[in-house]
Scaffold this active site. Structure first.
Site, mmCIF file in Angstrom:
data_model
loop_
_atom_site.group_PDB
_atom_site.id
_atom_site.type_symbol
_atom_site.label_atom_id
_atom_site.label_comp_id
_atom_site.label_asym_id
_atom_site.label_seq_id
_atom_site.Cartn_x
_atom_site.Cartn_y
_atom_site.Cartn_z
ATOM 1 N N CYS A 150 0.818 -1.214 0.000
ATOM 2 C CA CYS A 150 0.000 0.000 0.000
ATOM 3 C C CYS A 150 0.851 1.264 0.000
ATOM 4 O O CYS A 150 0.488 2.275 -0.598
ATOM 5 C CB CYS A 150 -0.941 -0.002 1.190
ATOM 6 S SG CYS A 150 -0.089 -0.088 2.786
ATOM 7 N N HIS A 286 -1.797 1.360 7.157
ATOM 8 C CA HIS A 286 -2.194 1.325 5.745
ATOM 9 C C HIS A 286 -1.908 2.673 5.097
ATOM 10 O O HIS A 286 -2.230 3.725 5.649
ATOM 11 C CB HIS A 286 -3.683 0.999 5.647
ATOM 12 C CG HIS A 286 -4.171 0.756 4.254
ATOM 13 N ND1 HIS A 286 -3.551 -0.107 3.373
ATOM 14 C CD2 HIS A 286 -5.232 1.276 3.570
ATOM 15 C CE1 HIS A 286 -4.210 -0.124 2.221
ATOM 16 N NE2 HIS A 286 -5.226 0.715 2.318
ATOM 17 N N ASN A 307 -8.052 4.453 -2.316
ATOM 18 C CA ASN A 307 -7.498 3.234 -1.749
ATOM 19 C C ASN A 307 -6.874 2.394 -2.868
ATOM 20 O O ASN A 307 -6.951 2.759 -4.049
ATOM 21 C CB ASN A 307 -8.594 2.451 -1.021
ATOM 22 C CG ASN A 307 -8.047 1.523 0.035
ATOM 23 O OD1 ASN A 307 -6.841 1.325 0.150
ATOM 24 N ND2 ASN A 307 -8.936 0.928 0.822
#
Length: 360
Positions: A150, A286, A307
């Protein structure tokens, strides 16, 4: 992607993937109906399981289905859905998708702190809303897969954004180059930090395109021939002052910004739509990117966050997160670890020229 028929088929596939999976309360009434719901969910998401694994996964799915159903009956400004994570326990989900070792490192000495300044400090006014997608500075939603990369996706969103702002060309850049080659401080699929990635791109003289170095979702050996063909360069990065949503607002008004959040909660796992106000902590795990902000009709302020879990999750791959809460860290710690790349001019390396396939 080819034109005409193949383009139409590809579009149909995308629509099928992003189509919401809905269910009725009656499907939760019995074990038999729940099995039917699970099989329908597996077919929708093309999930294959062995007979032994199916029973275990069904029990997890059943628990998650009840959680989604009960949460959606409550008066919340956001909704949940049975997405592709629906037969994963929250522990499995955290380890696979949000357990990427993005930690709040600025309290320790030795982390890359940018140039120690904040270029937007003296900005007095900002627009009431900003959406960098509408300004053409955001590529399509990508999917990190079962790889804790990520941090690479968060970094790339911000670099793609500032490059478009400076050059008026949107070029999709390579997360895989960061995964494979940025390994002195970062750890590929085992996690990393956006600040280190910005520093890597600066030191290497740029980063190549996604078309030249496609994403594989696993740790590979650095392909030096591809790494040595940078397409977009940056001049460094700056950190947004910690725990200051007003400073973060100034930055996002001027460019997409990389942030770290606590994304391990069950409601975050199954988020579908609306302004997320759910329970979460500040254990940053994250990396995502803020690509805008706004206010709903009822006055709720939010961040628009891109995202890297594919377009089926959330609002076509995005989540709106409540902005301006009383906690100085921001919701899920969003104001704790924000940074952005600096690009002073429209100049880019000449090692590789972007092609129509690269530009979006």
């Amino acid at each position: 992607m080819q034109k005409f028929i193949l383009l139409a088929l590809s579009l149909a596939l995308v629509l099928a993937i992003t189509e919401s999976f809905d269910f009725h309360e009656k499907e939760l009434e019995s074990e038999e109906s729940l099995w039917g719901l699970y099989e329908r969910w597996r077919s929708h998401h093309t999930v294959s399981r062995s007979l032994h694994e199916k029973q275990k996964r069904f029990n997890v799915f059943k628990h998650n289905a009840m959680h989604v159903h009960n949460a959606n009956k409550m008066d919340k400004p956001y909704k949940l859905k049975l997405n592709k994570f629906a037969d994963m326990t929250n522990h499995e989900f955290r380890n696979t998708y949000s357990g990427s070792k993005v930690k709040h490192h600025r309290m320790f000495r030795g982390g890359p702190r940018g140039n120690g300044t904040f270029m937007y400090e003296k900005v007095d006014t900002v627009p009431a809303s900003v959406d960098w997608r509408k300004k053409g500075a955001v590529t399509s939603v990508k999917d990190q897969g079962q790889c804790g990369s990520c941090w690479a996706f968060s970094t790339i969103v911000a670099v793609e954004g500032i490059n478009q702002i400076k050059t008026n060309k949107l070029v999709s850049l390579s997360e895989q180059e960061l995964v494979d080659c940025d390994t002195d401080q970062n750890q590929g699929c085992n996690g990393g930090l956006m600040d280190y990635a910005f520093e890597f791109i600066k030191q290497r003289g740029g980063i190549t395109t996604e078309a030249n170095y496609p994403y594989e979702a696993y740790d590979g050996t650095c392909d030096v021939s591809k790494e040595n063909a940078p397409a977009v360069s940056i001049d460094g990065h700056e950190n947004v002052p910690e725990n200051d949503e007003n400073a973060l607002l100034k930055a996002v008004a001027n460019q997409p910004v990389s942030v770290a959040i606590d994304a391990g909660g069950s409601d975050f796992q199954f988020y579908s739509e609306g302004v997320f106000t759910g329970s979460c902590g500040t254990e940053l795990d994250h990396g995502v990117a803020i690509v805008g902000y706004g206010t709903t009709i009822d006055g709720t302020k939010y961040w628009t966050v891109k995202n890297s879990w594919g377009p089926e999750w959330g609002e076509k791959g995005y989540i709106r997160m409540e902005r301006g809460i009383s906690d100085k860290e921001g919701l899920c710690g969003i104001a704790m670890e924000a940074s952005y790349p600096i690009k002073k001019s429209s100049n880019n390396p000449s090692g590789i020229k972007s092609s129509p396939k690269d530009e979006l």
